[in-house]
Motif scaffolding. Structure first.
Motif, PDB file in Angstrom:
ATOM      1  N   PHE A 115      40.130  65.897  16.846  1.00 33.13           N
ATOM      2  CA  PHE A 115      40.137  65.738  18.217  1.00 33.13           C
ATOM      3  C   PHE A 115      40.418  66.824  18.595  1.00 33.13           C
ATOM      4  CE2 PHE A 115      39.544  61.443  18.638  1.00 33.13           C
ATOM      5  CZ  PHE A 115      38.633  60.808  19.533  1.00 33.13           C
ATOM      6  N   ARG A 116      41.499  67.787  18.393  1.00 34.91           N
ATOM      7  CA  ARG A 116      41.509  68.926  18.350  1.00 34.91           C
ATOM      8  C   ARG A 116      40.894  69.727  17.990  1.00 34.91           C
ATOM      9  NH1 ARG A 116      45.017  69.757  14.399  1.00 34.91           N
ATOM     10  NH2 ARG A 116      46.289  69.211  15.446  1.00 34.91           N
ATOM     11  N   ILE A 125      44.439  54.107  19.720  1.00 29.87           N
ATOM     12  CA  ILE A 125      43.150  55.175  20.060  1.00 29.87           C
ATOM     13  C   ILE A 125      43.263  56.158  21.396  1.00 29.87           C
ATOM     14  CG2 ILE A 125      40.831  54.777  21.068  1.00 29.87           C
ATOM     15  CD1 ILE A 125      40.603  51.542  18.769  1.00 29.87           C
ATOM     16  N   ILE A 126      44.002  55.965  22.446  1.00 32.82           N
ATOM     17  CA  ILE A 126      44.594  55.920  23.929  1.00 32.82           C
ATOM     18  C   ILE A 126      45.006  57.058  23.372  1.00 32.82           C
ATOM     19  CG2 ILE A 126      44.602  55.763  26.101  1.00 32.82           C
ATOM     20  CD1 ILE A 126      42.525  54.265  25.368  1.00 32.82           C
ATOM     21  N   GLY A 170      46.074  63.032  23.921  1.00 27.15           N
ATOM     22  CA  GLY A 170      46.236  64.008  23.804  1.00 27.15           C
ATOM     23  C   GLY A 170      45.729  65.174  23.645  1.00 27.15           C
ATOM     24  N   TYR A 171      44.531  65.074  23.746  1.00 26.38           N
ATOM     25  CA  TYR A 171      43.820  66.351  23.634  1.00 26.38           C
ATOM     26  C   TYR A 171      42.716  66.677  24.502  1.00 26.38           C
ATOM     27  CZ  TYR A 171      45.242  66.783  19.045  1.00 26.38           C
ATOM     28  OH  TYR A 171      46.009  66.549  17.177  1.00 26.38           O
ATOM     29  N   VAL A 200      34.255  54.860  24.745  1.00 33.20           N
ATOM     30  CA  VAL A 200      35.233  56.362  25.346  1.00 33.20           C
ATOM     31  C   VAL A 200      35.280  57.489  25.903  1.00 33.20           C
ATOM     32  CG1 VAL A 200      37.560  56.967  25.705  1.00 33.20           C
ATOM     33  CG2 VAL A 200      37.400  54.674  24.652  1.00 33.20           C
ATOM     34  N   GLN A 201      35.065  57.280  27.630  1.00 28.36           N
ATOM     35  CA  GLN A 201      34.936  58.803  27.752  1.00 28.36           C
ATOM     36  C   GLN A 201      35.655  59.487  27.991  1.00 28.36           C
ATOM     37  OE1 GLN A 201      31.083  59.520  30.200  1.00 28.36           O
ATOM     38  NE2 GLN A 201      33.031  59.611  32.445  1.00 28.36           N
ATOM     39  N   SER A 202      35.684  60.594  28.243  1.00 29.41           N
ATOM     40  CA  SER A 202      36.634  61.699  28.093  1.00 29.41           C
ATOM     41  C   SER A 202      35.985  63.390  28.691  1.00 29.41           C
ATOM     42  CB  SER A 202      38.056  62.117  27.543  1.00 29.41           C
ATOM     43  OG  SER A 202      37.036  62.182  25.386  1.00 29.41           O
TER      44      SER A 202
END
Length: 241
Positions: A127-128, A189-190, A195-196, A237-239
Motif C-alpha cells: 500500500f505504500r 484489512i480496513i 493507513g495509506y 474495497v475502493q479507496s
C-alpha cells in the motif's frame, strides 16, 4: 510460501487463459460485475495499473474504456498469457507487488487489483507503493477473499488470526493444484487501507442474476446461487489518494 504460489500459478496459467472468462461463475457472475460498477465508465486519457493481472481480463476492460493500461503479475506464465491477449495494446511486466514497483511517483489514475492481495502476507509495503504511484485523487479498487468466508469455510478456530491457508483447485488444464494464500480479519484489512489511503466504499458483491440462464453458468448457479445470496465470498474495497 511465495514459491508455492508461483508454482501453483505456473500450472494454472493455461486454465486462466482458456477457461476462466467463460466458465468461472465466481469471476463472471459474482466478482467482476461488482468491480466493474466501481470503475469509471469512460477512461479516455486515464492511466491504469492492473495489479495482479493474471490473463488480463481487467486489462482488456480498461483498454475498451479508453485507458492506457500497464499490467503486472508475479507469475511469468500469467504475464505471457496476458501478452498473448494484447500484443502491444498494453504494457505487461513480471512484477512482485511485495517489492518496490518500477514506476515513477504519481503515475496512475486508477489501480485495480482483483483477487490478488490475499496472496501477500504483509500489506504495508504494497500500500505504500500504491500510494506512491497513484496520482492525487487517484483510486485503488481491489477485491480479496471475504474474511467471514475464510473463517467459516475453512473452519478456523480463531477469527482474529492472520494465517496461511491452502486448498486444492481441480482445473481442466492443470488437474489438482494446491493454492496457498493468507487470511486476516476485517479490521486488519480496513486499518491497512486507511493507513495509506482514504476509504470510500466497501462492497460485498451480489450475484449478477442476468447470467443465470447463460448456458456456461447454469450448473454453477445451481450449486452456488443460493449459498452466495446469504454468504459473502469476496470483499471489494475502493479507496482514494
Amino acid at each position: 510460501m511465495k514459491d508455492k504460489i508461483l508454482n501453483a500459478y505456473a500450472r494454472l496459467a493455461k486454465d486462466y487463459e482458456l477457461h476462466v472468462d467463460t466458465s468461472s461463475g465466481h469471476n463472471a457472475c459474482y466478482e467482476r460485475p461488482a468491480m466493474m460498477k466501481l470503475l469509471p465508465g469512460e477512461m479516455d486519457g486515464l492511466t491504469a495499473l492492473d495489479a495482479g493481472s493474471a490473463a488480463g481480463w481487467y486489462t482488456e476492460q480498461m483498454i475498451r474504456r479508453g485507458a492506457r493500461v500497464t499490467a503486472v503479475d508475479m507469475s511469468p506464465e500469467m504475464a505471457e498469457a496476458c501478452k498473448r491477449r494484447f500484443g502491444d495494446a498494453a504494457e505487461v511486466l513480471v512484477c512482485d507487488l511485495s517489492e518496490p514497483l518500477p514506476f515513477g511517483e504519481e503515475t496512475f489514475d486508477v489501480i485495480v487489483s482483483s483477487l490478488t492481495l490475499h496472496y501477500i502476507s504483509s500489506w504495508g509495503p504494497v500500500f505504500r507503493e500504491f500510494r506512491r504511484v497513484l496520482k492525487p485523487g487517484g483510486r485503488l479498487i481491489f477485491s480479496v477473499n471475504h474474511p467471514f468466508m475464510d473463517f467459516t469455510h475453512f473452519d478456523r478456530p480463531d477469527y482474529f488470526k492472520h494465517e496461511p491457508l491452502s486448498e486444492t483447485w481441480n482445473k481442466k488444464e492443470s488437474g489438482p493444484v494446491e493454492v496457498s494464500f493468507y487470511r486476516r480479519p476485517l479490521h486488519e484489512i480496513i486499518n491497512t487501507v486507511t493507513g495509506y489511503l482514504t476509504l470510500e466504499q466497501l462492497v460485498e458483491p451480489q450475484l449478477e442474476e442476468s447470467m443465470q440462464e447463460h448456458p456456461n453458468f447454469r450448473d454453477w448457479f445451481a450449486r452456488w446461487g443460493e449459498h452466495l445470496k446469504k454468504h459473502p465470498h469476496f470483499l471489494i474495497v475502493q479507496s482514494r489518494k
